[in-house]
Design a protein around this motif. Structure first.
Motif, short mmCIF file in Angstrom:
data_model
loop_
_atom_site.label_atom_id
_atom_site.label_comp_id
_atom_site.label_asym_id
_atom_site.label_seq_id
_atom_site.Cartn_x
_atom_site.Cartn_y
_atom_site.Cartn_z
N UNK A 8 5.49 -7.64 5.45
CA UNK A 8 5.19 -8.14 6.79
C UNK A 8 5.29 -6.99 7.79
N UNK A 9 4.73 -7.20 8.97
CA UNK A 9 4.81 -6.20 10.03
C UNK A 9 6.28 -5.84 10.26
N UNK A 10 6.56 -4.55 10.31
CA UNK A 10 7.92 -4.05 10.49
C UNK A 10 8.62 -3.68 9.20
N UNK A 11 8.11 -4.16 8.05
CA UNK A 11 8.70 -3.79 6.76
C UNK A 11 8.35 -2.35 6.42
N UNK A 12 9.23 -1.70 5.69
CA UNK A 12 9.00 -0.31 5.27
C UNK A 12 8.95 -0.21 3.76
N UNK A 13 8.14 0.73 3.29
CA UNK A 13 8.14 1.06 1.86
C UNK A 13 9.38 1.89 1.58
N UNK A 14 9.73 2.00 0.31
CA UNK A 14 10.87 2.83 -0.07
C UNK A 14 10.57 4.29 0.28
N UNK A 15 11.51 4.93 0.97
CA UNK A 15 11.34 6.34 1.33
C UNK A 15 11.19 7.19 0.08
N UNK A 16 10.47 8.29 0.22
CA UNK A 16 10.35 9.27 -0.85
C UNK A 16 10.95 10.57 -0.34
N UNK A 101 4.87 -0.94 7.91
CA UNK A 101 3.72 -1.79 8.20
C UNK A 101 3.61 -1.99 9.72
N UNK A 102 2.44 -1.65 10.28
CA UNK A 102 2.25 -1.87 11.71
C UNK A 102 1.29 -3.01 12.00
N UNK A 103 0.37 -3.31 11.06
CA UNK A 103 -0.55 -4.44 11.20
C UNK A 103 -0.81 -5.02 9.82
N UNK A 104 -1.07 -6.31 9.79
CA UNK A 104 -1.40 -6.96 8.53
C UNK A 104 -2.52 -7.96 8.75
N UNK A 105 -3.57 -7.81 7.97
CA UNK A 105 -4.63 -8.80 7.89
C UNK A 105 -4.51 -9.43 6.52
N UNK A 106 -5.45 -10.28 6.15
CA UNK A 106 -5.33 -11.00 4.89
C UNK A 106 -5.14 -10.07 3.69
N UNK A 107 -6.03 -9.10 3.51
CA UNK A 107 -5.96 -8.22 2.34
C UNK A 107 -5.93 -6.74 2.76
N UNK A 117 11.39 16.62 8.32
CA UNK A 117 12.19 17.63 7.60
C UNK A 117 13.67 17.30 7.65
N UNK A 118 14.48 18.14 7.03
CA UNK A 118 15.92 17.92 6.91
C UNK A 118 16.63 17.93 8.25
N UNK A 119 15.98 18.43 9.29
CA UNK A 119 16.59 18.46 10.63
C UNK A 119 16.15 17.26 11.47
N UNK A 120 15.41 16.33 10.85
CA UNK A 120 14.94 15.16 11.58
C UNK A 120 13.68 15.40 12.38
N UNK A 121 13.05 16.56 12.20
CA UNK A 121 11.83 16.89 12.95
C UNK A 121 10.62 16.34 12.20
N UNK A 122 9.80 15.56 12.91
CA UNK A 122 8.58 15.02 12.31
C UNK A 122 7.56 16.14 12.18
N UNK A 123 7.09 16.37 10.97
CA UNK A 123 6.13 17.45 10.72
C UNK A 123 4.70 16.93 10.56
N UNK A 124 4.57 15.69 10.09
CA UNK A 124 3.27 15.03 9.96
C UNK A 124 3.46 13.57 10.33
N UNK A 125 2.50 13.02 11.09
CA UNK A 125 2.52 11.59 11.34
C UNK A 125 1.09 11.09 11.22
N UNK A 126 0.95 9.82 10.87
CA UNK A 126 -0.39 9.30 10.73
C UNK A 126 -0.42 7.82 10.42
#
Length: 133
Positions: A8-16, A101-107, A117-126
């Motif tokens: 559902x919206x707001x759920x997260x996948x397991x971190x890698x 998850x930010x949006x969910x439609x049927x399928x 990174x290890x310092x909490x700095x976001x290096x890529x977002x998308x």
């Protein structure tokens, strides 16, 4: 593991959590991608370019973000994938990958994805759009 359709919206996948970036990782990626720019593999060349040391290929980090979805490929596929490179990744950086998850439609589910990174700095977002079969 929860099924993709159940998220559902707001759920997260397991971190890698990736292993710390090694020179060998970048040499292998250069060979696989054909990107032999020496700032990714040779310290002296990176320093000549004004960098403090070699940096990972941006596409190496982007490609690793897809690992978040590997457990779900029997359920569907990545339909769209957009990223913004925000900062450099250096040798020995330990990168954590996340997807929420930010949006969910049927399928179809849209995820905010990031690499931090290890310092909490976001290096890529998308964003990843995952289509369910």
């Amino acid at each position: 593991m929860i099924k993709m359709i159940e998220l559902q919206v707001g759920d997260s996948l397991e971190e890698v959590q990736l292993f710390p970036v090694s020179r060998l990782d970048l040499i292998k990626y250069a060979g696989a991608s054909g990107d032999y720019n020496p700032i990714h593999t040779i310290d002296e060349e990176a320093k000549k370019a004004g960098l403090p040391g070699i940096i990972a290929h941006g596409m190496w980090t982007m490609g690793n973000l897809a690992k978040l979805f590997t457990p779900y490929y029997e359920e569907g596929f990545i339909q769209d994938y957009f990223v913004r490179f925000k900062s450099m990744v250096f040798l020995d950086d330990a990168i954590t990958l996340t997807a929420t998850v930010k949006e969910k439609e049927e399928k179809k589910l849209s995820f905010d994805v990031s690499a931090v990174n290890q310092n909490g700095k976001e290096v890529v977002k998308g964003e990843v759009v995952f289509s369910i079969y």
